[in-house]
Scaffold this motif. Sequence first.
Motif, PDB file in Angstrom:
ATOM      1  N   ILE A   1      44.814  33.443  40.735  1.00  0.00           N
ATOM      2  CA  ILE A   1      44.125  33.914  41.940  1.00  0.00           C
ATOM      3  C   ILE A   1      44.940  34.994  42.631  1.00  0.00           C
ATOM      4  O   ILE A   1      44.412  36.054  43.007  1.00  0.00           O
ATOM      5  CB  ILE A   1      43.861  32.735  42.906  1.00  0.00           C
ATOM      6  N   ARG A   2      46.237  34.736  42.805  1.00  0.00           N
ATOM      7  CA  ARG A   2      47.085  35.721  43.480  1.00  0.00           C
ATOM      8  C   ARG A   2      47.142  37.031  42.702  1.00  0.00           C
ATOM      9  O   ARG A   2      47.133  38.119  43.296  1.00  0.00           O
ATOM     10  CB  ARG A   2      48.498  35.148  43.679  1.00  0.00           C
TER      11      ARG A   2
ATOM     12  N   ALA B   1      34.970  41.616  39.786  1.00  0.00           N
ATOM     13  CA  ALA B   1      34.875  40.158  39.882  1.00  0.00           C
ATOM     14  C   ALA B   1      35.669  39.535  38.746  1.00  0.00           C
ATOM     15  O   ALA B   1      35.778  40.114  37.660  1.00  0.00           O
ATOM     16  CB  ALA B   1      33.425  39.687  39.834  1.00  0.00           C
ATOM     17  N   ALA B   2      36.212  38.359  39.016  1.00  0.00           N
ATOM     18  CA  ALA B   2      36.940  37.613  37.992  1.00  0.00           C
ATOM     19  C   ALA B   2      36.529  36.156  38.080  1.00  0.00           C
ATOM     20  O   ALA B   2      36.392  35.605  39.168  1.00  0.00           O
ATOM     21  CB  ALA B   2      38.451  37.735  38.188  1.00  0.00           C
ATOM     22  N   ILE B   3      36.321  35.563  36.920  1.00  0.00           N
ATOM     23  CA  ILE B   3      36.059  34.122  36.866  1.00  0.00           C
ATOM     24  C   ILE B   3      37.183  33.480  36.070  1.00  0.00           C
ATOM     25  O   ILE B   3      37.533  33.941  34.973  1.00  0.00           O
ATOM     26  CB  ILE B   3      34.669  33.810  36.285  1.00  0.00           C
ATOM     27  N   LEU B   4      37.779  32.457  36.664  1.00  0.00           N
ATOM     28  CA  LEU B   4      39.008  31.878  36.132  1.00  0.00           C
ATOM     29  C   LEU B   4      38.737  30.510  35.519  1.00  0.00           C
ATOM     30  O   LEU B   4      38.320  29.589  36.219  1.00  0.00           O
ATOM     31  CB  LEU B   4      40.053  31.742  37.239  1.00  0.00           C
ATOM     32  N   TYR B   5      39.007  30.400  34.227  1.00  0.00           N
ATOM     33  CA  TYR B   5      38.960  29.112  33.544  1.00  0.00           C
ATOM     34  C   TYR B   5      40.382  28.635  33.261  1.00  0.00           C
ATOM     35  O   TYR B   5      40.618  27.837  32.362  1.00  0.00           O
ATOM     36  CB  TYR B   5      38.149  29.230  32.251  1.00  0.00           C
ATOM     37  N   THR B   6      41.297  29.124  34.065  1.00  0.00           N
ATOM     38  CA  THR B   6      42.705  28.774  33.959  1.00  0.00           C
ATOM     39  C   THR B   6      42.909  27.302  34.304  1.00  0.00           C
ATOM     40  O   THR B   6      42.256  26.790  35.212  1.00  0.00           O
ATOM     41  CB  THR B   6      43.508  29.653  34.938  1.00  0.00           C
ATOM     42  N   PRO B   7      43.797  26.587  33.587  1.00  0.00           N
ATOM     43  CA  PRO B   7      44.078  25.185  33.943  1.00  0.00           C
ATOM     44  C   PRO B   7      44.577  25.066  35.380  1.00  0.00           C
ATOM     45  O   PRO B   7      45.075  26.041  35.963  1.00  0.00           O
ATOM     46  CB  PRO B   7      45.162  24.793  32.932  1.00  0.00           C
ATOM     47  N   PRO B   8      44.461  23.870  35.977  1.00  0.00           N
ATOM     48  CA  PRO B   8      44.815  23.692  37.392  1.00  0.00           C
ATOM     49  C   PRO B   8      46.193  24.210  37.764  1.00  0.00           C
ATOM     50  O   PRO B   8      46.360  24.858  38.796  1.00  0.00           O
ATOM     51  CB  PRO B   8      44.721  22.177  37.591  1.00  0.00           C
TER      52      PRO B   8
ATOM     53  N   ALA C   1      37.366  41.981  44.232  1.00  0.00           N
ATOM     54  CA  ALA C   1      36.649  41.576  45.447  1.00  0.00           C
ATOM     55  C   ALA C   1      36.161  40.136  45.400  1.00  0.00           C
ATOM     56  O   ALA C   1      36.168  39.442  46.419  1.00  0.00           O
ATOM     57  CB  ALA C   1      35.474  42.515  45.689  1.00  0.00           C
ATOM     58  N   THR C   2      35.702  39.672  44.233  1.00  0.00           N
ATOM     59  CA  THR C   2      35.149  38.321  44.088  1.00  0.00           C
ATOM     60  C   THR C   2      35.950  37.569  43.036  1.00  0.00           C
ATOM     61  O   THR C   2      36.070  38.039  41.891  1.00  0.00           O
ATOM     62  CB  THR C   2      33.669  38.365  43.676  1.00  0.00           C
ATOM     63  N   ILE C   3      36.485  36.408  43.414  1.00  0.00           N
ATOM     64  CA  ILE C   3      37.277  35.588  42.495  1.00  0.00           C
ATOM     65  C   ILE C   3      36.681  34.192  42.476  1.00  0.00           C
ATOM     66  O   ILE C   3      36.513  33.570  43.534  1.00  0.00           O
ATOM     67  CB  ILE C   3      38.751  35.517  42.941  1.00  0.00           C
ATOM     68  N   ILE C   4      36.367  33.702  41.294  1.00  0.00           N
ATOM     69  CA  ILE C   4      35.764  32.374  41.145  1.00  0.00           C
ATOM     70  C   ILE C   4      36.715  31.505  40.335  1.00  0.00           C
ATOM     71  O   ILE C   4      37.023  31.818  39.185  1.00  0.00           O
ATOM     72  CB  ILE C   4      34.393  32.480  40.466  1.00  0.00           C
ATOM     73  N   ALA C   5      37.204  30.434  40.950  1.00  0.00           N
ATOM     74  CA  ALA C   5      38.167  29.542  40.310  1.00  0.00           C
ATOM     75  C   ALA C   5      37.470  28.238  39.936  1.00  0.00           C
ATOM     76  O   ALA C   5      37.153  27.427  40.804  1.00  0.00           O
ATOM     77  CB  ALA C   5      39.345  29.269  41.240  1.00  0.00           C
ATOM     78  N   ALA C   6      37.240  28.044  38.647  1.00  0.00           N
ATOM     79  CA  ALA C   6      36.456  26.903  38.182  1.00  0.00           C
ATOM     80  C   ALA C   6      37.228  25.591  38.194  1.00  0.00           C
ATOM     81  O   ALA C   6      36.634  24.526  38.354  1.00  0.00           O
ATOM     82  CB  ALA C   6      35.942  27.184  36.763  1.00  0.00           C
ATOM     83  N   ALA C   7      38.543  25.640  38.055  1.00  0.00           N
ATOM     84  CA  ALA C   7      39.331  24.433  37.790  1.00  0.00           C
ATOM     85  C   ALA C   7      39.260  23.408  38.917  1.00  0.00           C
ATOM     86  O   ALA C   7      39.302  23.747  40.094  1.00  0.00           O
ATOM     87  CB  ALA C   7      40.786  24.805  37.534  1.00  0.00           C
ATOM     88  N   GLU C   8      39.160  22.146  38.507  1.00  0.00           N
ATOM     89  CA  GLU C   8      39.278  21.011  39.415  1.00  0.00           C
ATOM     90  C   GLU C   8      40.719  20.515  39.377  1.00  0.00           C
ATOM     91  O   GLU C   8      41.473  20.810  38.447  1.00  0.00           O
ATOM     92  CB  GLU C   8      38.317  19.905  38.977  1.00  0.00           C
ATOM     93  N   TYR C   9      41.119  19.777  40.406  1.00  0.00           N
ATOM     94  CA  TYR C   9      42.450  19.174  40.497  1.00  0.00           C
ATOM     95  C   TYR C   9      43.567  20.215  40.627  1.00  0.00           C
ATOM     96  O   TYR C   9      44.694  19.979  40.170  1.00  0.00           O
ATOM     97  CB  TYR C   9      42.727  18.259  39.302  1.00  0.00           C
ATOM     98  N   VAL C  10      43.279  21.347  41.230  1.00  0.00           N
ATOM     99  CA  VAL C  10      44.344  22.290  41.553  1.00  0.00           C
ATOM    100  C   VAL C  10      45.216  21.657  42.639  1.00  0.00           C
ATOM    101  O   VAL C  10      44.694  21.140  43.635  1.00  0.00           O
ATOM    102  CB  VAL C  10      43.764  23.633  42.055  1.00  0.00           C
ATOM    103  N   PRO C  11      46.541  21.647  42.488  1.00  0.00           N
ATOM    104  CA  PRO C  11      47.399  21.034  43.514  1.00  0.00           C
ATOM    105  C   PRO C  11      47.120  21.615  44.897  1.00  0.00           C
ATOM    106  O   PRO C  11      46.906  22.821  45.058  1.00  0.00           O
ATOM    107  CB  PRO C  11      48.818  21.382  43.037  1.00  0.00           C
TER     108      PRO C  11
END
Length: 232
Positions: free
Chosen positions: A82-83, A68-75, A91-101
């Motif tokens: 993610i890619r 699993a990965a949790i991403l605090y990467t900027p938008p 298997a599990t990817i969680i993308a926290a960022a808001e305002y991703v294009p």
Amino acid sequence: MTLPFLHAFPQRVVAFNATGSYAARQVAAMRQAGTRLVAGVALGRGGETLDGLTLLDRLDALDAPADAAILYTPPEGTADAIRHCAASGIATIIAAAEYVPLHDSLRAAHAAREAGSWLIGPNTLGLCVPGQGLLGSVAPEFCMPGRVALLGRSGTLTLTVARLMTAAGIGQRIAIHIGGDAVIGRNPDEYLDALASDPGTDAVLYCGEIGGDKEYALAEAIGRFPRPVVAT
């Protein structure tokens, strides 16, 4: 179709961009909740530690694969992260960022699907499996173990409803904020289809939002779900 984090809660979790103030607080909370974080990925910080958590420059520097990965990467960097995770077989990817294009989200969601990864978000607080672990910032103290799966499109509502359920003595199989953006990794109907085969789920509570067409597909999925569903 199964939810990988319910089939077996992740035992090797990596956090991207874990050194920012928000991310560092969330990493500390996850570790306190018992989540097994094995490393943080922070370019230029490899070899350092964050409150005892090893930092690496690259994902491929891990000594063994993450599940699993949790991403605090900027938008602007979220789609690439993610890619990268999907290509690495996480298997599990969680993308926290808001305002991703928008088009970034479309490409990233497609890449995750093609790789067989379950992408949660973008724009998500993550999930809590009460009694097992936390991925993100769904407060474990708001939750209690049980057999009702809570799915929410709004982070605030997900937290509020989990707390109200717990106060009423209704335990949760999972409390998950699936993501508040127009394009997310998996849509509500896909969660429902995946939960159909989960022996730990007796019912589902879904909290939707106005806007978009996600609830139309969910309504069709409710008709084939073998257990009770309450949708608001």
